[in-house]
Design a protein around this motif. Sequence first.
Motif, PDB file in Angstrom:
ATOM      1  N   ASN A   1      -4.244   4.360  -7.164  1.00 17.07           N
ATOM      2  CA  ASN A   1      -5.386   3.913  -6.377  1.00 17.07           C
ATOM      3  C   ASN A   1      -5.218   2.463  -5.942  1.00 17.07           C
ATOM      4  OD1 ASN A   1      -6.778   6.356  -6.605  1.00 17.07           O
ATOM      5  ND2 ASN A   1      -7.745   5.732  -8.530  1.00 17.07           N
TER       6      ASN A   1
ATOM      7  N   GLU B   1       0.652   4.291  -2.666  1.00 16.93           N
ATOM      8  CA  GLU B   1       0.305   5.647  -2.240  1.00 16.93           C
ATOM      9  C   GLU B   1       1.388   6.645  -2.640  1.00 16.93           C
ATOM     10  OE1 GLU B   1      -0.437   5.301   1.921  1.00 16.93           O
ATOM     11  OE2 GLU B   1      -2.551   4.726   1.651  1.00 16.93           O
TER      12      GLU B   1
ATOM     13  N   GLY C   1       0.962   7.596  -6.081  1.00 19.02           N
ATOM     14  CA  GLY C   1      -0.333   8.190  -6.402  1.00 19.02           C
ATOM     15  C   GLY C   1      -1.258   7.247  -7.138  1.00 19.02           C
TER      16      GLY C   1
ATOM     17  N   VAL D   1       0.827  -1.207   0.000  1.00 17.98           N
ATOM     18  CA  VAL D   1       0.000   0.000   0.000  1.00 17.98           C
ATOM     19  C   VAL D   1       0.862   1.258   0.000  1.00 17.98           C
ATOM     20  CG1 VAL D   1      -1.706   1.306   1.328  1.00 17.98           C
ATOM     21  CG2 VAL D   1      -1.943  -1.173   1.090  1.00 17.98           C
ATOM     22  N   GLU D   2       1.976   1.202   0.702  1.00 16.69           N
ATOM     23  CA  GLU D   2       2.820   2.390   0.812  1.00 16.69           C
ATOM     24  C   GLU D   2       3.465   2.747  -0.526  1.00 16.69           C
ATOM     25  OE1 GLU D   2       5.484   1.730   4.106  1.00 16.69           O
ATOM     26  OE2 GLU D   2       3.837   1.105   5.406  1.00 16.69           O
TER      27      GLU D   2
END
Length: 469
Positions: free
Chosen positions: A197, A192, A195, A188-189
């Motif tokens: 989704n 993120e 940028g 997830v990092e």
Amino acid sequence: MSFVRSMKVTRRTALAGAGASALGAIIAAACGQATVMTEEAPKAETKEEAPQAEPTAEPQAETVTISMISAEKPTTRPVLEPILADFSDEMPNIAIDLVPSGGWGEVRTKFYAAQAAGDPINIMENGWSAVLTTYETGVTIDLAPLFSRDKIDTAATFAAPAINMWTVEGRILGMPITMSVDATAYNVEIFEAAGINPLPVDLNDTDWNMEAFLDLSNQLTNEDRTQFGHGGGITCSNGGGIGTGTFWGVGPWDSEAKRATIDTPEFISALEWWRDFGDKHRVTPNADERAAAMGGQSGNVFMSGKVAMQLTCTSFRDAPFTWALATMPYSGEGPSQSGRTWTHPLQMADDGADNNDLAWELFKWLLKPENGGRYPPSAGHVVSPLLDDNASTLAQEGYKNSLGVDPRAFLLHSRTTKPAGWGLWTFTEYGDISGDINGQYREFLAGNLTGAEYARWAADLINATLGDK
């Protein structure tokens, strides 16, 4: 809790030649529903009342002990023993002896040895065998007559990939009890920071296809090759490339036609796509890059925190970053069939109708979602093969509470994704040739064979070995 196998009394002995209809009386007595009888008072010349005889009860039936074996993992006994104890609380005339074992190899050895010695282990969880192996060697029975007798609709009870894996020409060779399933893990990092989704948890998301997967993998692999889009690997069971085509909805074997399909143009394209994914696009780490990312540590390279996406069929416990699960990318028609499933069944030894009827009581009890749904964590799985989603609730919630990761992608894939090999592992004989197939597949991956050369060679060997099956 422990069970003592020396207590074993067969139902045949307990009934002392009585018919099957006596089983209900034995269960009633064991549940404490004994008949109380009072003797008539003897006549006496005095007016004093004669003493009443002490009430007598019919003797309790002896407990029948049914033996069971599964691979011993740290999760096995802590999960299974309470389940089996609860079953015995509801069925007090049946105790379950969980036979000590090791890995799946020892399970197989002990099961066969017990059968040969004339004292069969009644129930075996099978996590190792070709589907037909134990049945063809005469140590397990076809369960179809029992399902039919008790009017249990298997298609309405089990996820199709699970029951289809263990059904061969109308014979049900094991009752599905827990499933291993593939899904996509992602960092997830990393997403993120770029940028991007979150990935979808949806088998019907047509935007999450192989083209999008390749685009993301390229985007998330940096130029100095210290971060990679994907960690490598196709499915959790891809020996010989048998899972390669599933991301496009094609497989290596046609069970109805009884012929290999690994040599079709679609499957050959899939073989070459995946080889190019690593070799041409360079979105996965090579051996040196993997070692550098891991800093000398062993384990899955996803745990390094330097890989954006990775196939998994379990979890990444203690990962030093936030991760999540998504469904697998897919470019075929219909809901995603990417990856593979593998279903463990409970199989029943040929131990005579008496003991088999009692073992069947456990099987039926486990068909209730509140009972069978407790079983998957014993194998480290998070999906029950029972179609009722409530059966997977306990395992799904336990996974989420323990890891902080929602495992629903596993459950979704379990409904549509075919078993590893699309039926090839049904046959004992496939195990005899799988080593040769794996060797030639490695030659293909090394660039020593074209996709067509490998596929046609593999198809010829499979058809020559299994063509009459």
